[in-house]
Design a protein around this motif. Structure first.
Motif, PDB file in Angstrom:
ATOM      1  N   LEU A  27       0.859  -1.179   0.000  1.00 36.93           N
ATOM      2  CA  LEU A  27       0.000   0.000   0.000  1.00 36.93           C
ATOM      3  C   LEU A  27       0.897   1.230   0.000  1.00 36.93           C
ATOM      4  N   CYS A  28       0.736   2.035  -1.051  1.00 37.59           N
ATOM      5  CA  CYS A  28       1.558   3.242  -1.174  1.00 37.59           C
ATOM      6  C   CYS A  28       0.681   4.445  -0.830  1.00 37.59           C
ATOM      7  N   LEU A  29       1.198   5.345  -0.001  1.00 34.48           N
ATOM      8  CA  LEU A  29       0.359   6.441   0.505  1.00 34.48           C
ATOM      9  C   LEU A  29       0.528   7.749  -0.279  1.00 34.48           C
ATOM     10  N   ASN A  30       1.270   7.699  -1.387  1.00 39.67           N
ATOM     11  CA  ASN A  30       1.515   8.946  -2.127  1.00 39.67           C
ATOM     12  C   ASN A  30       0.260   9.539  -2.751  1.00 39.67           C
ATOM     13  N   SER A  31      -0.732   8.698  -3.056  1.00 35.27           N
ATOM     14  CA  SER A  31      -1.981   9.224  -3.647  1.00 35.27           C
ATOM     15  C   SER A  31      -3.018   9.526  -2.578  1.00 35.27           C
ATOM     16  N   THR A  32      -2.704   9.182  -1.335  1.00 37.72           N
ATOM     17  CA  THR A  32      -3.696   9.373  -0.266  1.00 37.72           C
ATOM     18  C   THR A  32      -3.805  10.856   0.084  1.00 37.72           C
ATOM     19  N   LYS A  33      -5.050  11.333   0.102  1.00 41.44           N
ATOM     20  CA  LYS A  33      -5.296  12.753   0.400  1.00 41.44           C
ATOM     21  C   LYS A  33      -5.927  12.933   1.783  1.00 41.44           C
ATOM     22  N   TYR A  34      -6.680  11.923   2.193  1.00 42.31           N
ATOM     23  CA  TYR A  34      -7.415  12.038   3.456  1.00 42.31           C
ATOM     24  C   TYR A  34      -7.152  10.822   4.330  1.00 42.31           C
ATOM     25  N   MET A  35      -6.881  11.075   5.597  1.00 44.72           N
ATOM     26  CA  MET A  35      -6.801   9.965   6.539  1.00 44.72           C
ATOM     27  C   MET A  35      -7.747  10.284   7.695  1.00 44.72           C
ATOM     28  N   ILE A  36      -8.722   9.423   7.895  1.00 39.65           N
ATOM     29  CA  ILE A  36      -9.744   9.666   8.909  1.00 39.65           C
ATOM     30  C   ILE A  36      -9.543   8.690  10.063  1.00 39.65           C
ATOM     31  N   LEU A  37      -9.463   9.218  11.276  1.00 39.06           N
ATOM     32  CA  LEU A  37      -9.394   8.362  12.468  1.00 39.06           C
ATOM     33  C   LEU A  37     -10.782   8.310  13.100  1.00 39.06           C
ATOM     34  N   ASP A  38     -11.234   7.121  13.401  1.00 40.42           N
ATOM     35  CA  ASP A  38     -12.553   6.924  14.014  1.00 40.42           C
ATOM     36  C   ASP A  38     -12.440   7.287  15.510  1.00 40.42           C
ATOM     37  N   TRP A  39     -12.262   8.544  15.773  1.00 38.04           N
ATOM     38  CA  TRP A  39     -11.755   9.033  17.054  1.00 38.04           C
ATOM     39  C   TRP A  39     -12.764   8.979  18.206  1.00 38.04           C
ATOM     40  N   ASN A  40     -14.019   9.338  17.938  1.00 39.78           N
ATOM     41  CA  ASN A  40     -14.986   9.536  19.026  1.00 39.78           C
ATOM     42  C   ASN A  40     -15.790   8.291  19.396  1.00 39.78           C
ATOM     43  N   TRP A  41     -15.825   7.325  18.495  1.00 45.03           N
ATOM     44  CA  TRP A  41     -16.682   6.159  18.724  1.00 45.03           C
ATOM     45  C   TRP A  41     -16.176   5.347  19.910  1.00 45.03           C
ATOM     46  N   ARG A  42     -17.113   4.825  20.713  1.00 49.19           N
ATOM     47  CA  ARG A  42     -16.735   4.008  21.870  1.00 49.19           C
ATOM     48  C   ARG A  42     -17.278   2.592  21.724  1.00 49.19           C
ATOM     49  N   ASP A  43     -16.488   1.609  22.150  1.00 52.27           N
ATOM     50  CA  ASP A  43     -16.953   0.211  22.083  1.00 52.27           C
ATOM     51  C   ASP A  43     -17.818  -0.102  23.314  1.00 52.27           C
ATOM     52  N   GLN A  44     -18.144  -1.390  23.492  1.00 50.21           N
ATOM     53  CA  GLN A  44     -19.024  -1.761  24.615  1.00 50.21           C
ATOM     54  C   GLN A  44     -18.426  -1.403  25.967  1.00 50.21           C
ATOM     55  N   LYS A  45     -17.110  -1.409  26.026  1.00 52.74           N
ATOM     56  CA  LYS A  45     -16.450  -1.050  27.291  1.00 52.74           C
ATOM     57  C   LYS A  45     -16.205   0.453  27.371  1.00 52.74           C
ATOM     58  N   LEU A  46     -16.823   1.189  26.450  1.00 51.37           N
ATOM     59  CA  LEU A  46     -16.721   2.651  26.400  1.00 51.37           C
ATOM     60  C   LEU A  46     -15.331   3.161  26.048  1.00 51.37           C
ATOM     61  N   ARG A  47     -14.520   2.301  25.424  1.00 48.62           N
ATOM     62  CA  ARG A  47     -13.171   2.738  25.045  1.00 48.62           C
ATOM     63  C   ARG A  47     -13.179   3.292  23.631  1.00 48.62           C
ATOM     64  N   ARG A  48     -12.498   4.401  23.438  1.00 45.45           N
ATOM     65  CA  ARG A  48     -12.273   4.896  22.087  1.00 45.45           C
ATOM     66  C   ARG A  48     -11.033   4.191  21.534  1.00 45.45           C
ATOM     67  N   MET A  49     -10.760   4.372  20.243  1.00 45.17           N
ATOM     68  CA  MET A  49      -9.626   3.619  19.667  1.00 45.17           C
ATOM     69  C   MET A  49      -8.324   3.948  20.389  1.00 45.17           C
ATOM     70  N   MET A  50      -8.165   5.194  20.825  1.00 48.51           N
ATOM     71  CA  MET A  50      -6.912   5.577  21.484  1.00 48.51           C
ATOM     72  C   MET A  50      -6.885   5.196  22.965  1.00 48.51           C
TER      73      MET A  50
END
Length: 231
Positions: free
Chosen positions: A177-200
């Motif tokens: 996977l080459c990222l030279n054509s990538t313009k947007y990177m979206i992090l699913d930042w706010n969503w919480r799982d069942q344990k209320l944890r966000r990805m970070m």
């Protein structure tokens, strides 16, 4: 006759029980705090601070400066009123044009990172209104061999990749996977799982996301070719 062995047995059990209880208490506390705190939408400063904390301990001042992201590297963040499609429409109004002009193999225009394969599938479903007839590639490890993804990237043209940071990082490291054509990177930042944890909040996901940012994305953001979005 059995008295002593009973005593002997019950002590470690009690001890074990108390540490288990303490662990339970600790775990409960984290969720309690999260339950009581109203969800606050992620802003660029959250990621900037996270990176500064992560690198602050063992990097020189110059190295840290090279890993800093300015506000200009970011797209507008999700204020929690958006669906995924409406958010993508807002940050990427010229999507149709971008999609048409994308002809590179082994690359995607938009990369979406989230914490699990299930969440990836959820997001893919919820971007229907945005994506039109573009091709979306699943970039997670669950039930999909890395070789399969490498072959698809090599042979076809894909516009959006939705995946977990570990698998995306592995594909980038193997030049699949080459990222030279990538313009947007979206992090699913706010969503919480069942344990209320966000990805970070999940140590492994956090580490792999930061690794990917450090090795590949931050430089592209600083050069102005990739913009980061916190959904």
């Amino acid at each position: 006759v059995f008295q002593p062995t009973e005593c002997f047995l019950s002590q470690p059990e009690e001890k074990q029980e108390s540490t288990v209880k303490a662990k339970r208490r600790k775990k409960k506390k984290i969720s309690d705090v999260l339950q009581k705190s109203a969800p606050k939408p992620g802003v660029p400063a959250d990621l900037q601070n996270l990176l500064a904390q992560h690198f602050g301990e063992n990097r020189s001042v110059i190295e840290i400066e090279e890993l800093q992201l300015s506000d200009s590297c970011f797209l507008p963040a999700n204020d929690l009123t958006h669906s995924f499609s409406s958010y993508l429409k807002e940050i990427c109004p010229k999507w149709a044009k971008l999609r048409r002009s994308h002809k590179e193999k082994k690359s995607v225009v938009m990369l979406v990172l989230c914490s699990s394969a299930l969440r990836c599938l959820e997001l893919i479903k919820s971007m229907t209104a945005f994506k039109g007839d573009c091709r979306v590639l699943k970039l997670f490890a669950k039930h999909i061999k890395i070789q399969e993804q490498m072959n698809m990237l090599e042979k076809g043209i894909f516009h959006i990749g939705v995946g977990t940071p570990g698998r995306v990082k592995a594909l980038v490291e193997q030049d699949a996977l080459c990222l030279n054509s990538t313009k947007y990177m979206i992090l699913d930042w706010n969503w919480r799982d069942q344990k209320l944890r966000r990805m970070m909040d999940i140590p492994e996901i956090k580490k792999e996301t930061i690794d990917l940012l450090e090795k590949s994305i931050i430089k592209l953001c600083r050069d102005g070719s990739v913009k980061l979005g916190l959904f």
